[in-house]
Each structure stands twice: as structure tokens, then as C-alpha cells.
Enzyme design. Structure first.
Site, PDB file in Angstrom:
ATOM      1  CB  SER A  84      -0.554   8.441  -5.942  1.00 43.72           C
ATOM      2  OG  SER A  84       0.204   7.041  -6.086  1.00 43.72           O
TER       3      SER A  84
ATOM      4  CG  HIS B 198      -1.217   4.908  -1.871  1.00 43.01           C
ATOM      5  ND1 HIS B 198       0.404   6.138  -1.627  1.00 43.01           N
ATOM      6  CD2 HIS B 198      -1.283   4.649  -2.953  1.00 43.01           C
ATOM      7  CE1 HIS B 198       0.166   6.477  -2.950  1.00 43.01           C
ATOM      8  NE2 HIS B 198      -0.746   5.773  -4.116  1.00 43.01           N
TER       9      HIS B 198
HETATM   10  C1  GTR Z   1       3.280   2.817  -7.280  1.00 45.69           C
HETATM   11  C2  GTR Z   1       4.016   3.640  -7.460  1.00 45.69           C
HETATM   12  C3  GTR Z   1       4.736   5.585  -6.874  1.00 45.69           C
HETATM   13  C4  GTR Z   1       2.950   6.004  -6.762  1.00 45.69           C
HETATM   14  C5  GTR Z   1       1.615   5.063  -7.297  1.00 45.69           C
HETATM   15  C6  GTR Z   1       0.595   5.302  -7.337  1.00 45.69           C
HETATM   16  O1  GTR Z   1       3.038   1.851  -8.059  1.00 45.69           O
HETATM   17  O2  GTR Z   1       5.212   3.368  -6.666  1.00 45.69           O
HETATM   18  O3  GTR Z   1       5.671   6.201  -7.519  1.00 45.69           O
HETATM   19  O4  GTR Z   1       3.528   6.627  -7.979  1.00 45.69           O
HETATM   20  O5  GTR Z   1       2.212   3.045  -7.902  1.00 45.69           O
HETATM   21  O6  GTR Z   1       0.596   6.348  -8.707  1.00 45.69           O
HETATM   22  O7  GTR Z   1      -0.430   4.471  -7.662  1.00 45.69           O
END
Ligand code: GTR
Length: 428
Positions: free
Chosen positions: A268, A409
Site C-alpha cells: 500500500s 487490500h
Molecule cells: C489509503 C490510501 C492509499 C493506500 C492505503 C494504505 O487510504 O488512499 O493510497 O496507500 O491508504 O496505505 O493503506
């Protein structure tokens, strides 16, 4: 100055938390998830010098690579201040045990600090290595973690982080400090035994040791040492990536680790960071981006899921101060993210996406990996040569690995198996 009127840290932290934990439907209500609404776009050329002449050979690549690197530093991630390039951190091994993981591994804690700043920030590196490393140095994976080294494995001998933490949904963090309850909380993302059994060491560090992840106007973390960034100097991603380079400086000295075989990995926002670390530092043997999305592996011009404008609004401290000037005109960005991936060439690189992580635009990550591939072809290597995005759970790619797995995710064993297989093939 990055911010003329930095908000009070507590307020800033609350605001960024609301954004981080807001359900995708509310934070992304204005986001596009419809392929038919992806605008027409033209990617900036990869194999063409800025003066318009073509790049045809591997010998020409370092010069083109440098051009692209400078454009990313100037417009997106920021330059590393000169002082930070030169600094040598003080190394102290604070704990070493040889009976970790049922006697399969050693565990060491190393602190990296600023010699002239006894009261300054300290980066705490955790290194877990298979027993066989005592006879022969082993390859390693290095990655920043989100919640403290003690969250990657429940063994109580790992020191509980005392650094500022973002609150968590489960209440394991109280008043921005980790509690004992958070031990092992991120273990599913760090399959330490799998790595050890396959002959790899794991080195990890809490990203907040380098720069706590909230918009405080760059007062804390390593910014307290190097000062306020200028417009085109680093934001938090740039400083986290710098920290990875400092960890590698240490790993090169550690007798258990083969410093020429260290892969950098991140998930991420830390996947974005791993890519930028691999771009800044060619000592990294392999680079792994897991679900990195916007500002990571995904093409910005597609504006699918999270956009440049959205990311700069939610996280004004991640990039440099020039990046937001492209919020409403991404087509004018002199770079796109396929060129970031290409900065890894000719080294192996892995891009992992997840089916339910449309916010990170899996298709944009695939197209980016594909558009980066000509950089590998210069070296007679294949990147991602398939024409169509592969089905779920079926990795593709020769020197660039791309996969989209089922699920959300996250970093899963499926992801790690692919990264380890790829490291076996290309790094070991
Ligand atoms: C989210 C963000 C992403 C990603 C994610 C993370 O809120 O929009 O770009 O980086 O966080 O790091 O978990």
C-alpha cells in the site's frame, strides 16, 4: 515551508484517520470505477530522451533512467536533502538471541541513530535470520511495517515500540502508543516462518520511526534533524524510502546477510515507498510493490479509483509540494507510474494487486507493468509480455512479475509465495 499553518498534530491525526478508516464507499464516492469512463490518455514516452531522441540500447539506459528519476524527484516524491544523503547513522545492536522460532532462527534488534543528536529520532531495525546464515550469509527481504516491529510476530522478546502510532480499530493502541495487546497483530502479513524455511532473512522497521504518518508540517521524525523540506524536497514517502536505504547500509555490514541480495518490499503506501526506495537505491536486488495503487504502480492518467487529486487531499504530507499542482491536470505530469517501475530495470520487480482493491486500480497496475517492459527488453530480458490482464491467482511475467489475487487490500501468503518464488529465480 511545506505548510503555512500546520494543524495541531492531534487534529491532523484525527482527520487523516477518518480518511484512512472511512469505508471505501464514502471516501471514494466520487471515484471512478467504470472502465468506460477512463479518459483517453497518452503516456509519457519511456524510451525517448527528453530532447526527443530515441533510446535504443542498454548502454543508453542509465542516462534515460537518470532523466526519469530526476523528473519523479522534482514533481512527485521530492529530492533527498543533501545533508540526509551524507549522514552516517550510529549503529547499536541492542538485543541478539539465537533461539528464535523454535530454534530455527536468530533475532537481532539494531538501533540506528543520529550521532550528533542523542535526543533525536531512532530507527529500530528487527532482523530475523535462518540458523544457516551463521555459516553463510543469506538473501533477505527488507520492508517497513505499519504498526511496530512487535506486531509482525507474537514472540514477547521483540521490543514493544514506544513510538507514536495511529489508533487502530481494535483498541490495541492507546493514546497513540502500542500496548502489549498489539503483539503479533500484523503477523498474517509477515509469514516469518515461511521466509526462514525458504532460507531468507527478514528485516523490518516501523515506518513511524522515520516519520510519523500525519501531517504535522514536518516537525517530527527525521524532519526534526533535517528541517523543513523545500517545495521539491521529500515528503513522507521520500523520507520512508530514505530510511530503507539506511537499513540497507546496516544490512550490508551484517555478517548474516548477503547485502547484494536484499529485496525491498512494501504494501500500500509502503508499496509506493518500496518502489521509490528501489528507484533511489540501485543496491536493492529486487523490488516488490503490493497493492501500491495511486502514486505507486498504478497509472495516474487512468484516474481509476484513487486519483492524484484525491491522494494529495487526503495525505498532503506524502509527496512533495509540487505534486498537487497536477491535481486537476494529470495529463501534464511529465511522468507516469510505468516509468517509476522502469527505474528498477534491469532488476526483477514484482507487482501484486488484489481483486477487491479497486481503489488501487489493479488494471492500472497491470498496464503500468506492461508499459514498463520495454526497459527490460533493452537488456534482452522480458517484462510482462502477455497482452491481456491475467485471470486471478495466475501470476505472469518474466523479470517483471504481475499478479492479481482474489481478496481484499492486504498482504497474504499467496502474495509472499509469489515474491519468494520470484526471488528464488532471480536473486538467490
Ligand atoms: C489509503 C490510501 C492509499 C493506500 C492505503 C494504505 O487510504 O488512499 O493510497 O496507500 O491508504 O496505505 O493503506
Amino acid at each position: 515551508m511545506k505548510n503555512c499553518c500546520p494543524p495541531a498534530p492531534a487534529i491532523a491525526a484525527t482527520v487523516s484517520l477518518l480518511l484512512v478508516f472511512a469505508p471505501p464507499s464514502s471516501r471514494a464516492q466520487d471515484a471512478n470505477y467504470d472502465e468506460a469512463r477512463v479518459p483517453e490518455y497518452v503516456l509519457p514516452p519511456l524510451l525517448q530522451f527528453e530532447d526527443g531522441t530515441p533510446v535504443k540500447t542498454a548502454e543508453q539506459w542509465p542516462k534515460r533512467r537518470q532523466e526519469i528519476f530526476e523528473l519523479f524527484a522534482e514533481n512527485v516524491y521530492g529530492h533527498v536533502p543533501e545533508k540526509a544523503k551524507e549522514v552516517k547513522l550510529k549503529i547499536d545492536v541492542t538485543q541478539a538471541v539465537t533461539d528464535f522460532l523454535d530454534d530455527k532462527a536468530s533475532m537481532k534488534e539494531v538501533s540506528l541513530s543520529f550521532p550528533d543528536r542523542p535526543d533525536g529520532p531512532v530507527l529500530h531495525l528487527l532482523v530475523i535470520a535462518p540458523k544457516k546464515a551463521m555459516g553463510e550469509p543469506v538473501p533477505a527481504f527488507l520492508g517497513l511495517n505499519f504498526r511496530g516491529n512487535h506486531t509482525i510476530h507474537p514472540d514477547p522478546r521483540i521490543t514493544l515500540s514506544e513510538s507514536w502510532m495511529r489508533p487502530d480499530k481494535e483498541g490495541r493502541v492507546v493514546d497513540h502508543r502500542a500496548t502489549e495487546k498489539s503483539r503479533g497483530a500484523s503477523a498474517s502479513r509477515w509469514p516469518v516462518e515461511m521466509l526462514i524455511d525458504r532460507g531468507y532473512a527478514l528485516a523490518t522497521m516501523y515506518y513511524g520511526d522515520i516519520d510519523p504518518d500525519f501531517d504535522d508540517g514536518f516537525e517530527n521524525g527525521i524532519h526534526s534533524v533535517f528541517g523543513q523540506p523545500k517545495e521539491t524536497e521529500w515528503g513522507s514517502i521520500g523520507s520512508w524510502a530514505w530510511g530503507l536505504g539506511k537499513a540497507l547500509d546496516y544490512l550490508e555490514l551484517d555478517a548474516l546477510i548477503d547485502g547484494t541480495k536484499v529485496s525491498v518490499i512494501g504494501h500500500s503506501r509502503l508499496g509506493k515507498t518500496a518502489l521509490w526506495a528501489g528507484a533511489m537505491d540501485e543496491r536493492f536486488a529486487m523490488v516488490v510493490s503490493n497493492d501500491s495503487g495511486c502514486g505507486g504502480a498504478a497509472l495516474s492518467r487512468r484516474q481509476f479509483g484513487e486519483t492524484v487529486k484525491r491522494i494529495n487531499t487526503s495525505f498532503p504530507h506524502w509527496f512533495n509540494d509540487r505534486f498537487p499542482s497536477y491535481d486537476d491536470r494529470v495529463g501534464d505530469l511529465p511522468v507516469d507510474q510505468h516509468q517509476l517501475i522502469a527505474l528498477m530495470a534491469p532488476r526483477p520487480v514484482c507487482i501484486g494487486s488484489a481483486e477487491d482493491d479497486q481503489w488501487a486500480d489493479p488494471r492500472g497496475e497491470f498496464l503500468s507493468a506492461k508499459a514498463a517492459s520495454p526497459a527490460w527488453e533493452l537488456f534482452g530480458k522480458e517484462g510482462v509480455e502477455v497482452e491481456e490482464m491475467p485471470p486471478v491467482n495466475q501470476p505472469v511475467g518474466e523479470t517483471i512479475s504481475y499478479h492479481i489475487r482474489t481478496g481484499k487490500h492486504d498482504v497474504t501468503d499467496f502474495d509472499w509465495k509469489r515474491y519468494l518464488d520470484f526471488a528464488d529465480r532471480h536473486v538467490k
